[in-house]
Design a protein around this motif. Structure first.
Motif, PDB file in Angstrom:
ATOM      1  N   PHE A  48      42.619  56.053  42.975  1.00 12.39           N
ATOM      2  CA  PHE A  48      43.196  55.463  44.187  1.00 12.39           C
ATOM      3  C   PHE A  48      44.257  56.361  44.804  1.00 12.39           C
ATOM      4  N   GLU A  50      45.444  55.606  47.775  1.00 14.63           N
ATOM      5  CA  GLU A  50      46.208  54.711  48.661  1.00 14.63           C
ATOM      6  C   GLU A  50      46.573  53.475  47.874  1.00 14.63           C
ATOM      7  N   SER A  52      47.003  49.769  46.462  1.00 19.61           N
ATOM      8  CA  SER A  52      46.031  48.691  46.266  1.00 19.61           C
ATOM      9  C   SER A  52      46.523  47.751  45.180  1.00 19.61           C
ATOM     10  N   THR A  53      46.339  46.462  45.399  1.00 17.52           N
ATOM     11  CA  THR A  53      46.599  45.487  44.330  1.00 17.52           C
ATOM     12  C   THR A  53      45.276  44.874  43.933  1.00 17.52           C
ATOM     13  N   ARG A  54      44.660  44.166  44.897  1.00 22.42           N
ATOM     14  CA  ARG A  54      43.448  43.405  44.635  1.00 22.42           C
ATOM     15  C   ARG A  54      42.263  44.282  44.243  1.00 22.42           C
ATOM     16  N   THR A  55      41.981  45.283  45.078  1.00 30.02           N
ATOM     17  CA  THR A  55      40.740  46.040  44.893  1.00 30.02           C
ATOM     18  C   THR A  55      40.743  46.766  43.544  1.00 30.02           C
ATOM     19  N   ARG A  56      41.833  47.438  43.254  1.00 30.37           N
ATOM     20  CA  ARG A  56      41.866  48.216  42.013  1.00 30.37           C
ATOM     21  C   ARG A  56      41.795  47.310  40.791  1.00 30.37           C
ATOM     22  N   THR A  74      46.288  56.677  39.874  1.00 33.00           N
ATOM     23  CA  THR A  74      46.798  56.608  41.244  1.00 33.00           C
ATOM     24  C   THR A  74      47.294  57.999  41.634  1.00 33.00           C
ATOM     25  N   ARG A 104      39.410  55.246  46.502  1.00 32.67           N
ATOM     26  CA  ARG A 104      40.041  54.852  47.771  1.00 32.67           C
ATOM     27  C   ARG A 104      40.799  56.060  48.298  1.00 32.67           C
ATOM     28  N   GLY A 126      37.313  51.870  49.982  1.00 34.85           N
ATOM     29  CA  GLY A 126      38.085  51.942  51.228  1.00 34.85           C
ATOM     30  C   GLY A 126      38.336  53.385  51.596  1.00 34.85           C
ATOM     31  N   HIS A 132      34.832  49.567  53.873  1.00 37.99           N
ATOM     32  CA  HIS A 132      35.336  48.985  52.627  1.00 37.99           C
ATOM     33  C   HIS A 132      34.229  48.032  52.162  1.00 37.99           C
ATOM     34  N   GLN A 135      34.597  44.816  50.016  1.00 44.81           N
ATOM     35  CA  GLN A 135      35.350  43.741  50.679  1.00 44.81           C
ATOM     36  C   GLN A 135      34.396  42.896  51.537  1.00 44.81           C
TER      37      GLN A 135
END
Ligand code: NCD
Length: 302
Positions: A48, A50, A52-56, A74, A104, A126, A132, A135
């Motif tokens: 990642f 960028e 991210s909370t949910r996606t990762r 990250t 991402r 994303g 994305h 999503q």
């Protein structure tokens, strides 16, 4: 979908349907056991660049529920901060032989570029303002948990459409299934050419017009990180484009309110709406896991 998942635009309707069906079977309500070993021994790297909370987290949980190993990297904690190029970073990770890389990145097209160089399947989590895909899949799963079909639904997507990969992926998906999509937001954030991206897309500049008789109201965050300067204050934005309780009487009586998160209360959505019975925001998060399980299984069990 051999070789990864880069976007919704190039997916066939049948592929989307089969992912959504499989995702349903992974929902906690459908399966007695939370964990399986369908992907035992496989390794997934989440990369990642960028925030991210949910996606990762949900890619990580999805991999683990299927018995795979998952590690997350990250950009801020990696050698990217030491000047390593994207290709070198990915080649390094590729040499560790993961079975898939979830990625991402702030640059639109970054995962497509890498997919051409690396043999490892790449899943786009994303890319810039482009797509994305997972999503849009989890959004479709969430809508279909409440409606029998996407065909003919009026879906209002409201907010910063110009910078939203979520809007683009949803637009491609919903249009393949015959939904009517209305994009709404300030003129500077809803360029007219977006209506040309897919069939069944129109533009409204007043929120009331977009919401009238809508079955689904999808709110988006204003992505200040992708803009050079904000053209309006938070208060002004909320006044014209923020979703408030009084708007809900315009929508279809069983309309649902969605948001990919992170939400900014009092900016694009009021707390009363975000926490209301109509809101399926946390259902979206929950479906994120089942949908990503279906995607990982499809890509890795080949
Ligand atoms: C979105 C994203 O990163 O594109 N969030 C998400 O993945 N749930 C939307 C956003 O950041 O506003």
């Amino acid at each position: 979908m051999a070789g990864g998942l880069l976007g919704i635009e190039s997916l066939e309707r049948t592929e989307i349907e089969s992912i959504l069906d499989r995702a349903k079977s992974f929902q906690p309500q459908q399966s007695a056991s939370r964990k399986s070993d369908l992907l035992r021994g496989r390794m997934i790297v989440n990369l990642f660049f960028e925030a991210s909370t949910r996606t990762r987290t949900s890619f990580e949980i999805a991999a683990k529920r299927l018995g795979a190993d998952a590690i997350s990297i990250t950009a801020s904690g990696s050698s990217v901060t030491k000047g390593e190029s994207l290709v070198d970073t990915l080649n390094t990770l590729g040499a560790m032989r993961p079975d898939a890389i979830v990625m991402r990145h702030a640059a639109s097209g970054a995962p497509h570029f890498l997919a051409r160089y690396l043999p490892t399947p790449i899943i786009n989590a994303g890319d810039g303002t482009h797509e994305h895909p997972t999503q849009a899949l989890l959004d479709a799963r969430t809508i279909l948990d409440r409606r029998s079909t996407l065909e003919g639904l009026k879906v209002a997507i409201i907010g910063d459409i110009a910078h939203s990969r979520v809007a683009r992926s949803n637009l491609f998906l919903l249009s393949k299934f015959g939904s009517r999509i209305v994009l709404c937001g300030p003129a500077s954030l809803v360029p007219p050419e977006l209506a040309q991206l897919a069939a069944g897309v129109t533009i409204a500049h007043r929120i009331e017009e977009a919401i009238r008789e809508a079955d689904v109201i999808m709110m988006l965050r204003v992505q200040l990180e992708r803009q050079h300067e904000a053209a309006f204050s938070a208060n002004e934005y909320f006044q014209f484009y923020g979703l408030r309780l009084e708007h809900m009487s315009l929508a279809s009586p069983d309309a649902i309110v969605m948001h990919p998160g992170p939400i900014n209360r009092g900016r694009e959505i009021s707390s009363e709406v975000a926490d209301s019975q109509r809101s399926v925001i946390l259902n979206q998060v929950e479906n994120g896991i089942s949908v990503r399980m279906a995607v990982l299984e499809r890509i890795l069990s080949n």
